[in-house]
Design a protein around this motif. Structure first.
Motif, PDB file in Angstrom:
ATOM      1  N   ASN A  47       0.817  -1.215   0.000  1.00  0.00           N
ATOM      2  CA  ASN A  47       0.000   0.000   0.000  1.00  0.00           C
ATOM      3  C   ASN A  47       0.849   1.261   0.000  1.00  0.00           C
ATOM      4  OD1 ASN A  47      -3.139  -0.482   0.262  1.00  0.00           O
ATOM      5  ND2 ASN A  47      -2.120  -2.140   1.365  1.00  0.00           N
ATOM      6  N   LEU A  48       2.023   1.228   0.607  1.00  0.00           N
ATOM      7  CA  LEU A  48       2.920   2.376   0.527  1.00  0.00           C
ATOM      8  C   LEU A  48       3.374   2.582  -0.918  1.00  0.00           C
ATOM      9  CD1 LEU A  48       4.588   4.620   1.843  1.00  0.00           C
ATOM     10  CD2 LEU A  48       6.396   2.926   2.261  1.00  0.00           C
ATOM     11  N   LEU A  60       9.400   1.021  -7.706  1.00  0.00           N
ATOM     12  CA  LEU A  60       9.665  -0.391  -7.982  1.00  0.00           C
ATOM     13  C   LEU A  60       9.737  -1.110  -6.644  1.00  0.00           C
ATOM     14  CD1 LEU A  60      10.294  -2.747  -9.854  1.00  0.00           C
ATOM     15  CD2 LEU A  60      12.705  -2.052  -9.834  1.00  0.00           C
ATOM     16  N   LEU A  61       8.848  -2.073  -6.450  1.00  0.00           N
ATOM     17  CA  LEU A  61       8.747  -2.831  -5.210  1.00  0.00           C
ATOM     18  C   LEU A  61       9.346  -4.219  -5.407  1.00  0.00           C
ATOM     19  CD1 LEU A  61       7.625  -3.222  -2.314  1.00  0.00           C
ATOM     20  CD2 LEU A  61       5.435  -3.867  -3.365  1.00  0.00           C
ATOM     21  N   PHE A  62      10.324  -4.563  -4.579  1.00  0.00           N
ATOM     22  CA  PHE A  62      10.973  -5.874  -4.626  1.00  0.00           C
ATOM     23  C   PHE A  62      10.407  -6.767  -3.531  1.00  0.00           C
ATOM     24  CE2 PHE A  62      14.092  -3.296  -6.765  1.00  0.00           C
ATOM     25  CZ  PHE A  62      14.766  -4.143  -7.623  1.00  0.00           C
ATOM     26  N   ASP A  63       9.976  -7.968  -3.894  1.00  0.00           N
ATOM     27  CA  ASP A  63       9.599  -8.973  -2.910  1.00  0.00           C
ATOM     28  C   ASP A  63      10.864  -9.776  -2.579  1.00  0.00           C
ATOM     29  OD1 ASP A  63       8.589 -11.027  -1.383  1.00  0.00           O
ATOM     30  OD2 ASP A  63       6.791 -11.285  -2.601  1.00  0.00           O
ATOM     31  N   MET A  64      11.470  -9.484  -1.421  1.00  0.00           N
ATOM     32  CA  MET A  64      12.734 -10.109  -1.067  1.00  0.00           C
ATOM     33  C   MET A  64      12.571 -11.375  -0.238  1.00  0.00           C
ATOM     34  SD  MET A  64      14.855  -8.385  -2.723  1.00  0.00           S
ATOM     35  CE  MET A  64      16.297  -9.271  -2.108  1.00  0.00           C
ATOM     36  N   ASP A  65      11.345 -11.858  -0.115  1.00  0.00           N
ATOM     37  CA  ASP A  65      11.140 -13.163   0.517  1.00  0.00           C
ATOM     38  C   ASP A  65      11.287 -14.212  -0.584  1.00  0.00           C
ATOM     39  OD1 ASP A  65      10.648 -15.045   2.399  1.00  0.00           O
ATOM     40  OD2 ASP A  65       8.647 -14.367   2.920  1.00  0.00           O
ATOM     41  N   GLY A 244      -7.682  -9.679  -3.215  1.00  0.00           N
ATOM     42  CA  GLY A 244      -6.400  -9.599  -3.900  1.00  0.00           C
ATOM     43  C   GLY A 244      -6.083  -8.193  -4.370  1.00  0.00           C
ATOM     44  N   GLN A 245      -6.464  -7.204  -3.560  1.00  0.00           N
ATOM     45  CA  GLN A 245      -6.260  -5.807  -3.937  1.00  0.00           C
ATOM     46  C   GLN A 245      -5.712  -5.012  -2.749  1.00  0.00           C
ATOM     47  OE1 GLN A 245      -9.879  -4.134  -5.450  1.00  0.00           O
ATOM     48  NE2 GLN A 245     -10.130  -5.697  -7.042  1.00  0.00           N
ATOM     49  N   PRO A 246      -4.945  -3.948  -3.010  1.00  0.00           N
ATOM     50  CA  PRO A 246      -4.526  -3.055  -1.934  1.00  0.00           C
ATOM     51  C   PRO A 246      -5.750  -2.334  -1.365  1.00  0.00           C
ATOM     52  CG  PRO A 246      -3.210  -2.714  -3.929  1.00  0.00           C
ATOM     53  CD  PRO A 246      -4.369  -3.552  -4.318  1.00  0.00           C
ATOM     54  N   PHE A 247      -5.781  -2.152  -0.060  1.00  0.00           N
ATOM     55  CA  PHE A 247      -6.949  -1.497   0.539  1.00  0.00           C
ATOM     56  C   PHE A 247      -7.078  -0.041   0.110  1.00  0.00           C
ATOM     57  CE2 PHE A 247      -3.653  -1.344   3.950  1.00  0.00           C
ATOM     58  CZ  PHE A 247      -3.503   0.032   4.101  1.00  0.00           C
ATOM     59  N   ILE A 263       0.149   9.075   5.796  1.00  0.00           N
ATOM     60  CA  ILE A 263       1.470   8.477   5.962  1.00  0.00           C
ATOM     61  C   ILE A 263       2.259   8.547   4.660  1.00  0.00           C
ATOM     62  CG2 ILE A 263       2.632   6.237   6.250  1.00  0.00           C
ATOM     63  CD1 ILE A 263       0.573   5.603   8.429  1.00  0.00           C
ATOM     64  N   VAL A 264       1.592   8.244   3.557  1.00  0.00           N
ATOM     65  CA  VAL A 264       2.252   8.276   2.245  1.00  0.00           C
ATOM     66  C   VAL A 264       2.788   9.666   1.941  1.00  0.00           C
ATOM     67  CG1 VAL A 264       1.873   8.092  -0.248  1.00  0.00           C
ATOM     68  CG2 VAL A 264       0.943   6.344   1.282  1.00  0.00           C
ATOM     69  N   HIS A 265       1.979  10.663   2.159  1.00  0.00           N
ATOM     70  CA  HIS A 265       2.394  12.034   1.847  1.00  0.00           C
ATOM     71  C   HIS A 265       3.526  12.487   2.770  1.00  0.00           C
ATOM     72  CE1 HIS A 265      -1.342  12.193  -0.513  1.00  0.00           C
ATOM     73  NE2 HIS A 265      -0.769  13.192  -1.153  1.00  0.00           N
ATOM     74  N   GLN A 266       3.474  12.082   4.034  1.00  0.00           N
ATOM     75  CA  GLN A 266       4.542  12.462   4.950  1.00  0.00           C
ATOM     76  C   GLN A 266       5.862  11.823   4.525  1.00  0.00           C
ATOM     77  OE1 GLN A 266       3.824  11.777   9.131  1.00  0.00           O
ATOM     78  NE2 GLN A 266       5.956  12.133   9.677  1.00  0.00           N
TER      79      GLN A 266
END
Length: 296
Positions: A47-48, A60-65, A244-247, A263-266
């Motif tokens: 969500n961020l 770009l979001l990395f899934d590091m798991d 299966g969607q971001p809130f 939070i995102v804007h801050q």
């Protein structure tokens, strides 16, 4: 037909990335961690990233798991390639980039492997070079860190510009969050820390939790994390996960979405005095991989 449409969409997105003008300043790099599992770290990561993309940031979001990734479940994705294909099958990182909702880009960590993924020494320079090819094309590189600590994940945590720690008001989560931040701080005293308190019953509860953690960090480590805010307990989260969607997208008027937008804007606003020189992520990552054999 669905596979062909997905392939076409990915090719168009990759072509768009390759033709994208580079930023003058390299991306801010952020690792998102939690000392304790089950605090909602991956949901916050997704969500961020979506929230930043909504305000026209290139993310770009990395899934590091690696090998047990689940980010794609939260964005209704169906990736055919994962980061393991980069390491073991020589696919370039640019080819692994998936198009997500709201303009988000992500790289799948892979899932349901028959054997655990193992880093090899030969992967080190390949990984660094691959990231170097991406860092100038985005505003943010966000690493959703997996559970546990490996030498490679510690290198990422030391190299990123910023670390966001997710906790809840539970005492065990707070203790583990402090331990995680202390562990990282002892290896990089200049690290910028952010803190989010998730699943709070009230804003006061979240602020008190953050206050205790911040005071402990300041007292024993002489560092205080930047508190981004609280996230209320909200049934919209569970419903969004099932969809299966971001809130932020499925329930934009929910109280959790309202809190999270703040939070995102801050976070999107560069912290004054802490991020003036741009990212040194690649040079630091190369140094940590080089020193991991004990050269220091």
């Amino acid at each position: 037909m669905k596979d062909q449409a997905e392939l076409l969409r990915q090719k168009m997105m990759q072509k768009s990335f390759q033709s994208r003008p580079y930023n003058q300043k390299a991306a801010r790099t952020l690792a998102i961690v939690s000392g304790k599992g089950g605090v909602g770290k991956t949901n916050i990561s997704v969500n961020l990233a979506v929230g930043l993309a909504k305000i026209n940031k290139k993310v770009l979001l990395f899934d590091m798991d690696i090998g047990m990734g689940n980010i794609y479940h939260l964005i209704n994705g169906n990736p055919s390639l994962s980061i393991v294909d980069f390491f073991e099958r020589d696919f370039p990182l640019t080819q692994l980039i998936q198009a997500g909702p709201a303009g988000l880009s992500y790289i799948h960590g892979g899932s349901a492997f028959s054997s655990l993924f193992e880093w090899k020494e030969a992967y080190q320079e390949k990984w660094i070079s691959g990231l170097q090819s991406l860092i100038a094309g985005f505003d943010f590189l966000i690493f959703d860190m997996g559970a546990g600590a490996t030498k490679e994940s510690l290198n990422i945590l030391q190299a990123v510009d910023e670390v966001l720690t997710v906790t809840t008001p539970e005492p065990t989560a707070m203790t583990d969050a402090y331990s995680m931040m202390k562990f990282i701080h002892m290896r990089d005293p200049q690290k910028i820390f952010y803190l989010i308190c998730n699943r709070v019953e009230s804003r006061k509860e979240g602020q008190e939790t953050a206050g205790r953690l911040g005071s402990t960090m300041h007292r024993f480590l002489n560092v205080k994390p930047i508190f981004l805010g609280t996230i209320p307990e909200d049934s919209a989260v569970r419903k969004a996960v099932k969809m299966g969607q971001p809130f932020l997208l499925s329930f934009p008027k929910a109280k959790i979405s309202f809190s999270f937008e703040q939070i995102v804007h801050q976070y999107a606003e560069e912290p004054k005095g802490t991020f003036k020189e741009g990212s040194r992520f690649i040079s630091k990552l190369r140094r940590f991989f080089t020193e991991r054999g004990g050269d220091e």
